[in-house]
Design an enzyme around this catalytic site. Structure first.
Site, PDB file in Angstrom:
ATOM      1  N   CYS A 220       0.838  -1.216   0.000  1.00  0.00           N
ATOM      2  CA  CYS A 220       0.000   0.000   0.000  1.00  0.00           C
ATOM      3  C   CYS A 220       0.868   1.261   0.000  1.00  0.00           C
ATOM      4  CB  CYS A 220      -0.976  -0.054   1.177  1.00  0.00           C
ATOM      5  SG  CYS A 220      -2.327   1.108   1.010  1.00  0.00           S
TER       6      CYS A 220
ATOM      7  N   HIS B 223      -3.212  -5.610   1.601  1.00  0.00           N
ATOM      8  CA  HIS B 223      -2.546  -5.861   2.887  1.00  0.00           C
ATOM      9  C   HIS B 223      -2.576  -7.328   3.299  1.00  0.00           C
ATOM     10  CE1 HIS B 223      -2.156  -1.585   3.887  1.00  0.00           C
ATOM     11  NE2 HIS B 223      -3.341  -1.431   3.327  1.00  0.00           N
TER      12      HIS B 223
ATOM     13  N   GLU C 281      -0.851  -8.708   5.376  1.00  0.00           N
ATOM     14  CA  GLU C 281      -0.574  -8.800   6.818  1.00  0.00           C
ATOM     15  C   GLU C 281      -1.858  -8.707   7.650  1.00  0.00           C
ATOM     16  OE1 GLU C 281      -0.063  -6.266   4.877  1.00  0.00           O
ATOM     17  OE2 GLU C 281      -0.501  -4.368   5.862  1.00  0.00           O
TER      18      GLU C 281
END
Lengths: 295, 192
Positions: free
Chosen positions: B80, B172, B174
């Site tokens: 991002c 994302h 994560e």
């Protein structure tokens, strides 16, 4: 399948704001100064809390034209405040396209019994708290980010530390409880059982926890970060000081390297004027305290 | 082989990246100072605010340390905000960037926060079905040049690119429990 505005999207934006400074601004020019200093987000307001406190009267959601001008000026996320319980103000802010709504005790509450049911919205909400139980009630209503309240517009960090310590101690306490103790604990706290159980097991809040209300110097920011804040909101502290540009830079610096005193020294040396004037919170009459608004 | 993976921890969701790599028994460490960056074998630039992370990189000398890392051909992955900082070109923006990848990005390409979304993505080089991707005020890649290669698209928009040892995702990985994209990056590290 594509899904919009999921819970992960909402909490995710809060997570993207970690380790940063969110600055109160009242016009596009201030928003630009904040962005140039490295703010992760700006809070669009008509008056900063110190002025709301000084001028009195009813404090409402900001003029939409001001919020729009700020949204057009900066690329970082723009937050705006609605009154506690004023879901129509929140609907308007969502329709305008703000990135985060702060259901805030800094404005005059619109409802003395009920907060906004935040799960109904696509836009994420941040809410203030003074202790863990209040944080969990707000998360239960759908807040994707929690900030401790402190005492807005006071330039005094004492309430911010009290509230942050209260939340962190509350989490530690829950971690030490046995499973059969949790239902009674939830009843005594006045907090949703599922969240009490979750925190007892995970040892942390399910959403990020930031600090607000009283941060006026780089060392105030470093203090709150070391006490467990994951980011800081600075309200009146920047644009009510004598050196907004330099102070904004210094507070960002101290927030990034909060655990390193040599860096915070360097940040403090960049200041070019006095901090905002402060108020002894103990001398404030009960009805002038903002932290006691909301429940 | 346990290489040192630095997670740039100036600002953003570095804790989630750290937790994800630690869960894979990786030697992942938060890095904030230039010397810490130079001591790494690979680097992750997390999600966050690209203007903030960029200004902090410049102000505290991390820009040079990260460029040196890429000159050593160490793998670098940007998510991002990290993708924006890796790009050479950013549409309608003068903001500072590392400028390491031959790509053009468009910021907030899907709109504001209320337009943030999740979707299933097929990723080249990632097997066993689509990856659930979380997009938050996400950028997209509008042009790839030189040897930059598209690895994933969403609605014809480019959202994942690799160029040599540089990797960029608009979403994302994560923020979910699926670790296949992290594993992809670890494979890049292990073969570098």
């Amino acid at each position: 399948m594509t899904e919009k505005s999921t819970w992960r999207n909402k909490v995710g934006l809060a997570e993207m704001l970690r380790g940063g400074v969110i600055m109160d601004v009242t016009n596009a020019e201030q928003a630009k100064i904040a962005e140039d200093a490295g703010a992760v987000s700006v809070m669009a307001l008509e008056r900063v809390p110190a002025d709301i406190r000084a001028e009195g009267g009813v404090a409402r959601m900001a003029d939409l034209k001001i919020i729009e001008q700020i949204m057009e000026t900066v690329t970082i996320p723009v937050m705006a405040k609605c009154r506690i319980g004023h879901f129509a103000e929140a609907q308007v802010l969502e329709a305008l396209g703000v990135d985060f709504i702060d259901e805030s005790e800094v404005l005059t509450p619109a409802d003395e019994s009920f907060h906004v049911w935040k799960h109904d919205f696509k836009v994420p909400f941040v809410c203030g708290c003074t202790n863990l139980a209040e944080a969990l009630r707000r998360i239960g209503e759908g807040a994707a980010l929690i900030r401790t309240k402190g005492e807005a517009g006071s330039g005094n960090i004492v309430e911010a530390t009290r509230h942050m310590r209260s939340v962190m101690t509350g989490i530690e306490h829950l971690k030490g409880l046995r499973t059969e103790e949790l239902m009674t604990e939830a009843k005594n706290m006045g907090a949703p059982f599922e969240l009490v159980k979750e925190i007892s097991e995970s040892g942390k809040l399910p959403v990020p926890n930031f600090s607000a209300g009283g941060i006026a110097t780089p060392t105030d920011a470093a203090l709150m970060m070391q006490l467990g804040a994951e980011s800081v909101f600075v309200g009146s502290g920047i644009f009510k000081s004598e050196d907004p540009e330099a102070r904004a830079l210094a507070i960002v610096h101290a927030t990034t390297y909060y655990e390193d005193a040599a860096e915070v020294v360097w940040a403090c040396k960049g200041l070019k004027g006095a901090a905002m004037p402060g108020i002894d919170v103990a001398s404030l009459p009960e009805e002038e305290r903002m932290a006691t608004r909301g429940w | 082989m346990n290489r040192r993976v630095g997670i740039l921890a100036l600002q953003g969701d570095f804790s989630e990246h750290l937790a994800a790599f630690k869960g894979l028994n990786c030697h992942a460490v938060p890095v904030k100072h230039p010397a810490e960056v130079r001591a790494c074998d690979a680097l992750v630039i997390p999600g966050g605010e690209s203007t903030t992370i960029g200004k902090l990189c410049q102000r505290f000398g991390l820009d040079e340390a990260i460029v040196e890392l890429s000159e050593r051909d160490a793998p670098i992955w940007g998510t991002c905000a990290g993708m924006i900082l890796l790009a050479k070109e950013i549409e309608a923006s003068e903001q500072w960037r590392l400028g390491l990848m031959d790509i053009t990005v468009q910021r907030n390409a899907f709109g504001r926060q209320v337009d943030s979304f999740e979707a299933d993505l097929a990723i080249e080089g990632v097997t066993s079905g689509p990856v659930r991707a979380v997009f938050i005020r996400a950028p997209v890649v509008t042009e790839v040049r030189a040897d930059a290669r598209v690895l994933a698209r969403f609605d014809d928009k480019i959202v994942m690119v690799r160029q040599g040892n540089l990797l960029a995702t608009a979403f994302h990985p994560e923020l979910t429990d699926d670790r296949r994209v992290q594993q992809y990056f670890l494979n890049m590290i292990n073969s570098s």
